[in-house]
Scaffold this motif. Structure first.
Motif, short mmCIF file in Angstrom:
data_model
loop_
_atom_site.label_atom_id
_atom_site.label_comp_id
_atom_site.label_asym_id
_atom_site.label_seq_id
_atom_site.Cartn_x
_atom_site.Cartn_y
_atom_site.Cartn_z
N SER A 86 0.84 -1.19 0.00
CA SER A 86 0.00 0.00 0.00
C SER A 86 0.88 1.25 0.00
O SER A 86 1.88 1.31 0.70
N GLY A 87 0.47 2.23 -0.75
CA GLY A 87 1.24 3.46 -0.82
C GLY A 87 1.12 4.32 0.43
O GLY A 87 1.96 5.17 0.69
N CYS A 88 0.08 4.10 1.22
CA CYS A 88 -0.08 4.83 2.48
C CYS A 88 -1.04 4.06 3.39
O CYS A 88 -1.56 3.01 3.01
N PRO A 99 -1.63 -11.54 5.88
CA PRO A 99 -0.43 -11.88 6.67
C PRO A 99 0.63 -10.77 6.68
O PRO A 99 1.24 -10.50 7.70
N LEU A 100 0.86 -10.14 5.51
CA LEU A 100 1.91 -9.12 5.42
C LEU A 100 1.38 -7.89 4.69
O LEU A 100 0.87 -8.02 3.57
N THR A 101 1.51 -6.74 5.30
CA THR A 101 1.12 -5.49 4.63
C THR A 101 2.29 -4.52 4.71
O THR A 101 2.80 -4.22 5.79
N LEU A 102 2.72 -4.05 3.56
CA LEU A 102 3.75 -3.02 3.50
C LEU A 102 3.04 -1.69 3.28
O LEU A 102 2.19 -1.57 2.40
N VAL A 103 3.40 -0.71 4.08
CA VAL A 103 2.74 0.59 4.00
C VAL A 103 3.79 1.66 3.71
O VAL A 103 4.70 1.89 4.51
#
Ligand code: SF4
Length: 141
Positions: A86-88, A99-103
């Motif tokens: 996610s960009g923000c 399981p995994l979220t990149l912000v």
């Protein structure tokens, strides 16, 4: 006749095997990003928003980073997405926990485990390279 589905897929009914192979070859070489024609393509495990530069709130190249990570981590399609990039914190691409979220934040990423983009991150201020190394060490598929 080409049909679009609500699940962002394209159906081309009535193709014979030779026609299907021709379409497959054309889509695999499509620019700028090959279409997904394989049901076990690792990109099917990932959801991502448009990111930078398409969205003014984004500071990271979400689409490119998501594609890179999906290949690097050799993710396998599961019942739902395994990785959300996610960009923000708004998390437009996926509103549920994964399981995994990149912000994305200030050109780097925070990592949320088993949560949504707005949840508290387990790791913060990571480059995509350092995150890839962390995730590669873990069994995420
Ligand atoms: S999640 Fe943020 S960066 Fe991504 S599209 Fe939505 S507002 Fe833009």
């Amino acid at each position: 006749m080409i049909r679009l589905t609500p699940w962002r897929t394209v159906l081309i009914p009535g193709l014979d095997e030779a026609g299907g192979k021709q379409i497959d070859a054309a889509l695999i070489s499509a620019w700028p990003s090959p279409w997904i024609t394989d049901p076990v393509d690792p990109r099917l495990s990932v959801v991502a928003c448009s990111g930078a530069p398409a969205c003014h709130r984004a500071t990271t190249a979400v689409q490119a980073d998501a594609a890179r990570l999906s290949t690097m981590l050799a993710l396998r399609p599961a019942a739902g997405p395994v990785l959300h990039v996610s960009g923000c914190r708004k998390g437009c691409a996926h509103g549920q926990a994964v399981p995994l979220t990149l912000v994305g934040r200030a050109g780097r990423y925070d990592l949320v485990r088993n949560g949504k983009a707005a949840d508290r991150p387990a790791l913060t201020d990571m480059t995509i390279e350092s995150l890839a190394a962390v995730l590669e060490r873990e069994c995420v598929s």
